[in-house]
Scaffold this motif. Structure first.
Motif, PDB file in Angstrom:
ATOM      1  N   ALA A 153      45.122 -57.543  19.560  1.00 53.03           N
ATOM      2  CA  ALA A 153      45.936 -58.692  19.956  1.00 53.03           C
ATOM      3  C   ALA A 153      45.059 -59.924  20.177  1.00 53.03           C
ATOM      4  O   ALA A 153      45.417 -61.040  19.783  1.00 53.03           O
ATOM      5  N   GLY A 154      43.898 -59.719  20.801  1.00 50.54           N
ATOM      6  CA  GLY A 154      42.964 -60.820  21.001  1.00 50.54           C
ATOM      7  C   GLY A 154      42.507 -61.422  19.687  1.00 50.54           C
ATOM      8  O   GLY A 154      42.343 -62.642  19.566  1.00 50.54           O
ATOM      9  N   LEU A 155      42.304 -60.572  18.689  1.00 50.35           N
ATOM     10  CA  LEU A 155      41.889 -61.051  17.370  1.00 50.35           C
ATOM     11  C   LEU A 155      42.961 -61.959  16.777  1.00 50.35           C
ATOM     12  O   LEU A 155      42.664 -63.047  16.265  1.00 50.35           O
ATOM     13  N   GLY A 156      44.217 -61.517  16.861  1.00 59.43           N
ATOM     14  CA  GLY A 156      45.304 -62.337  16.336  1.00 59.43           C
ATOM     15  C   GLY A 156      45.472 -63.639  17.091  1.00 59.43           C
ATOM     16  O   GLY A 156      45.657 -64.712  16.492  1.00 59.43           O
ATOM     17  N   ILE A 157      45.387 -63.582  18.428  1.00 61.13           N
ATOM     18  CA  ILE A 157      45.515 -64.785  19.244  1.00 61.13           C
ATOM     19  C   ILE A 157      44.383 -65.761  18.934  1.00 61.13           C
ATOM     20  O   ILE A 157      44.593 -66.978  18.820  1.00 61.13           O
ATOM     21  N   GLY A 158      43.184 -65.231  18.783  1.00 60.94           N
ATOM     22  CA  GLY A 158      42.038 -66.082  18.508  1.00 60.94           C
ATOM     23  C   GLY A 158      42.175 -66.857  17.207  1.00 60.94           C
ATOM     24  O   GLY A 158      41.907 -68.070  17.154  1.00 60.94           O
ATOM     25  N   PHE A 159      42.596 -66.192  16.167  1.00 58.09           N
ATOM     26  CA  PHE A 159      42.737 -66.886  14.889  1.00 58.09           C
ATOM     27  C   PHE A 159      43.946 -67.822  14.892  1.00 58.09           C
ATOM     28  O   PHE A 159      43.955 -68.813  14.151  1.00 58.09           O
ATOM     29  N   LEU A 160      44.932 -67.551  15.738  1.00 57.58           N
ATOM     30  CA  LEU A 160      46.000 -68.525  15.936  1.00 57.58           C
ATOM     31  C   LEU A 160      45.429 -69.801  16.557  1.00 57.58           C
ATOM     32  O   LEU A 160      45.823 -70.923  16.200  1.00 57.58           O
ATOM     33  N   GLY A 161      44.477 -69.619  17.474  1.00 61.40           N
ATOM     34  CA  GLY A 161      43.806 -70.776  18.053  1.00 61.40           C
ATOM     35  C   GLY A 161      43.015 -71.565  17.030  1.00 61.40           C
ATOM     36  O   GLY A 161      42.976 -72.806  17.071  1.00 61.40           O
ATOM     37  N   VAL A 162      42.386 -70.863  16.090  1.00 61.08           N
ATOM     38  CA  VAL A 162      41.646 -71.548  15.018  1.00 61.08           C
ATOM     39  C   VAL A 162      42.595 -72.424  14.208  1.00 61.08           C
ATOM     40  O   VAL A 162      42.294 -73.590  13.905  1.00 61.08           O
ATOM     41  N   LEU A 163      43.754 -71.884  13.848  1.00 62.85           N
ATOM     42  CA  LEU A 163      44.735 -72.653  13.086  1.00 62.85           C
ATOM     43  C   LEU A 163      45.237 -73.851  13.884  1.00 62.85           C
ATOM     44  O   LEU A 163      45.503 -74.923  13.320  1.00 62.85           O
ATOM     45  N   THR A 164      45.320 -73.697  15.211  1.00 68.48           N
ATOM     46  CA  THR A 164      45.752 -74.808  16.058  1.00 68.48           C
ATOM     47  C   THR A 164      44.711 -75.926  16.063  1.00 68.48           C
ATOM     48  O   THR A 164      45.035 -77.110  15.923  1.00 68.48           O
TER      49      THR A 164
END
Length: 316
Positions: free
Chosen positions: A150-161
């Protein structure tokens, strides 16, 4: 990073530092050294930016490595330690120097020709995310958990942001951003290599780190003349930035980092990673006058939250 997440978390002996004999009690509290290390590494991206205003990226990287190596050489002399011996160790150090020093340092320098230091500092914070993704493939003992995935997915969502994906990445230099992200990817690749080849080495962390930085300096000394020419003039402020980047941001920072690892353990020491993008952003905005949209700090917070989850371990 320590870990692969800090800009200069690059020595080849994390295991050696973590398993070394207890060190004498320090006169300076570890919290003060932790804060100093956060500031040094946070300001490294500003120093890279200033250095590239007067010198080519490869020249900035070569100077950084040379001054960093000089600091470690002094430390080796003071502590009466020698560089490692054995062709096999030096071969592994050459690879780790390439992956953990020569490549990411050069990529960050080239990236900051076209992207702000704030963005470079935030891209650096993606290293734990890359490390988590790579460890699932390369490290059989590092099993994923729901929280870490889940952290991996959240982190890459942050990259896209941060990158403004919903706007089609408008106003973003894709080449420079890609270089910064590749630089952060190079750290966990190098650390996985180190973990598989040099963990448990009989040599001290200082000895291995000194050898690694020396080899990285040699690598850049060979490459730099092929792609650059001697500067017609030596700009003073960029030169001072390169000296500080090498002596403080590379040499001294590595000594402080491994002192922290030996004293408080790698888990606490690696927390410095989460302060670096905050300091890098503040320095870029306050000192260099770089612009900051709302998506940058929001995305950075999301990245750090995801990175923190990827570093979590199941309690026993």
């Amino acid at each position: 990073m320590s870990t692969a997440t800090a800009p200069d978390a690059v020595p080849a002996a994390a295991a050696a530092a973590a398993t070394a004999p207890p060190t004498p009690r320090r006169t300076l509290d570890w919290r003060l050294r932790f804060g100093a290390l956060s500031l040094i590494w946070g300001f490294s991206f500003l120093l890279i930016k200033v250095g590239t205003e007067g010198y080519a990226p490869f020249q900035v990287t070569l100077g950084r490595l040379a001054f960093g190596t000089a600091v470690l050489a002094v430390a080796l002399v003071v502590k009466r330690e020698r560089l490692p011996r054995g062709a096999r160790v030096w071969g592994h150090l050459a690879v780790s120097a390439f992956l953990l020093n020569a490549v990411p340092f050069s990529l960050f320098a080239y990236a900051e020709l076209t992207v702000p230091s704030t963005l470079a500092g935030i891209c650096n914070a993606t290293s734990p995310l890359w490390g988590m993704a790579l460890s699932l493939v390369a490290l059989s003992e590092d099993r994923p958990t729901r929280r870490r995935v889940a952290g991996l997915g959240i982190g890459f969502l942050g990259v896209l942001t941060v990158l403004g994906a919903w706007q089609g990445f408008q106003g973003l230099d894709l080449r420079g951003t890609a270089m910064a992200l590749l630089a952060s990817l190079s750290y966990p690749i190098g650390w996985i290599y180190v973990r598989r080849t040099l963990a448990g080495s009989a040599h001290s962390h200082l000895s291995l780190t000194g050898g690694q930085l020396l080899l990285a300096t040699v690598q850049l000394a060979v490459v730099t003349p092929l792609f650059t020419s001697l500067p017609s003039r030596f700009a003073l402020v960029p030169l001072l930035a390169v000296v500080a980047l090498g002596a403080l941001g590379t040499g001294l920072a590595l000594l402080v980092q491994y002192g922290l690892v030996a004293e408080v353990g790698p888990t606490t020491a690696q927390m410095v990673t989460y302060f670096i993008p905050v300091i890098a952003t503040a320095a870029g905005v306050a000192i260099l006058g770089e612009s900051l949209s709302w998506s940058t700090p929001v995305g950075a917070v999301i990245i750090l939250a995801g990175a923190a989850l990827t570093q979590s371990r199941r309690r026993t």
